[in-house]
Each structure stands twice: as structure tokens, then as C-alpha cells.
Design a protein around this motif. Structure first.
Motif, PDB file in Angstrom:
ATOM      1  N   SER A 120       0.466  -0.635  -0.195  1.00 19.72           N
ATOM      2  CA  SER A 120      -0.084   0.169   0.198  1.00 19.72           C
ATOM      3  C   SER A 120       0.940   0.937  -0.397  1.00 19.72           C
ATOM      4  N   GLU A 169      -5.057   2.267  -4.185  1.00 21.83           N
ATOM      5  CA  GLU A 169      -5.459   1.005  -4.334  1.00 21.83           C
ATOM      6  C   GLU A 169      -6.832   1.168  -5.142  1.00 21.83           C
ATOM      7  N   THR A 177      -7.388   0.282 -11.369  1.00 25.92           N
ATOM      8  CA  THR A 177      -6.854   1.479  -9.927  1.00 25.92           C
ATOM      9  C   THR A 177      -7.192   2.388 -11.247  1.00 25.92           C
TER      10      THR A 177
END
Length: 244
Positions: A2, A75, A109
Motif C-alpha cells: 500500500s 488502491e 486502479t
């Protein structure tokens, strides 16, 4: 893995119900300059979907020929329901716009969206203004009565231009004076010819250039054929400013 985004990078939308009509920008060129500046800088853009949690990302691409842009999220997400509110802060200027049509899920994404018909830009100036570095061959030529004058370009915007004049020429200009058929040389983007109106005059002492007069001018009825080279010049200056 992340990506961690600092909370200070998150932009909050303007308070609902506020009158933002004075800050609306609907000119396609101004919208393009703003969106390209966001894309080139990779500035964090916060997406507020209708009834959903905020999503962080940035503008990955802007294609004004198709009227679309790509929003890349930090994300993976499923395409959210419209309307979609986007907010970002770049160089102290808050930009906000809404996309009313549903986004296209290009990748996990990536969201493809239509360029909005207008944006909100909270800043003092009506038009984005970019400095013209001394190394660029931006010049202006015009007549002051019977005198042929040449000036350097200090800054450039869709609405006008800032000029650097020698004191002997600066004495001949004043607020409200009309400058006719000014030829602006924009380097690789060619020349444009425009009528201008002087809206500010001030003295300036430069370490490199000495004593000068800075003259702010507003374009009067800029011809359509002049907008294309001006757009390219503004694009170049916007890209230079985001690389600083």
C-alpha cells in the motif's frame, strides 16, 4: 504494498452551499491547463464519490482531443457511482470539479472519465499566470506613436501578458493606453498578433537586467487563430513550473 499518503495531502471540498460562481472556469483552454498541471505534477487528488468513502489518487493522463482523463487510484476499487467530486491543492490553489457521468473501469486502479464542463479554481487571479524565464525567446514588438518598441515577456496568461520595458519606453505607457497589433514571439510556438490594453505599470529594479518598467496588459478580443500557439506556450510554461 500500500502507498501511504500523508493526511496533509488530502484536500477537503469547499463547504456545501457556498456561492462559487465567481470562481468557475469554463474556458476549455483554462480547464486543460489546470488538469495538465495536476497530471504533470502527480499532485494528490481526492475523490469524493456520491455516498461513499473518499478515494486518493492522481491524474494519470489528460486527452483533450477525446475530452477524457484517467484517474489512477492508490488502491484498486470498483467504478463508483456518479456524481464524483474531485478536489486537489496545487501550489496553494484549490481546484475542484464534478463528473456527473459514470466512470469507465479501465483497470483495477484506473478510472476513465469525461473532462468536466467547468472547474472551480480558488485563487486571486481569473487566469492561471506563468512566469517566462529569462532564457526563453519570448518578446513583444509594437508601436508607441511613431516609436518602434521591443519588450521582454515577464509572464503569460490566457487573459494577458506582463512586459518588461526599458525606462525610455516605459515613460510612454500608462494605465488605460491601448496597444494595437502587438506581435508576441513565443519561441517554438510561433508569433501571435493581438490588441492589448494596459492595466498596470510599475517600476522594477532587477539585479540582472537593471532598472525596468513592468507593464501588465490585457488581451482584447484575442483572435481564434492566436489561441492555439498561446495554448502550446502556456502548456510549456505550466510543465516548467511543475518541475521546479
Amino acid at each position: 504494498m500500500s502507498v501511504v499518503i500523508p493526511e496533509t495531502s488530502v484536500s477537503e471540498p469547499v463547504q456545501s452551499g457556498a456561492d462559487l460562481s465567481a470562481y468557475e472556469v469554463s474556458d476549455p483552454l483554462e480547464i486543460e491547463v489546470a488538469l495538465r498541471a495536476l497530471a504533470d505534477s502527480k499532485c494528490i487528488v481526492t475523490l469524493y464519490p456520491a455516498g461513499g468513502e473518499r478515494v486518493l489518487g492522481w491524474l494519470a493522463a489528460v486527452d483533450m482531443s477525446t475530452g477524457r482523463f484517467v484517474f489512477e487510484t492508490v488502491e484498486p476499487i470498483a467504478p463508483p457511482a456518479a456524481p464524483l467530486l474531485f478536489v486537489a491543492t496545487l501550489h496553494g490553489v484549490k481546484l475542484q470539479f464534478t463528473c456527473d457521468s459514470a466512470p469507465e473501469g479501465i483497470a483495477a486502479t484506473w478510472l476513465g472519465l469525461k473532462v468536466p464542463p467547468f472547474i472551480i479554481r480558488l485563487q486571486r487571479r481569473r487566469y492561471s499566470r506563468f512566469e517566462a524565464p529569462l532564457g526563453l525567446p519570448f518578446r513583444a514588438q509594437f508601436m508607441l506613436g511613431a516609436r518602434q518598441c521591443e519588450a521582454g515577456v515577464d509572464n503569460l496568461a490566457l487573459g494577458g501578458v506582463g512586459l518588461r520595458l526599458a525606462p525610455v519606453d516605459g515613460k510612454l505607457v500608462y494605465v488605460g493606453r491601448n496597444l494595437r497589433s502587438v506581435r508576441l514571439a513565443l519561441g517554438h510556438d510561433g508569433d501571435i498578433v493581438a490588441d492589448m490594453n494596459v492595466c498596470s505599470v510599475r517600476q522594477w529594479n532587477s539585479y540582472l537586467l537593471g532598472r525596468l518598467v513592468l507593464v501588465g496588459c490585457r488581451f482584447e478580443a484575442l483572435a481564434p487563430e492566436a489561441e492555439e500557439p498561446l495554448r502550446h506556450a502556456l502548456d510549456r510554461l505550466a510543465q516548467r513550473s511543475t518541475r521546479r
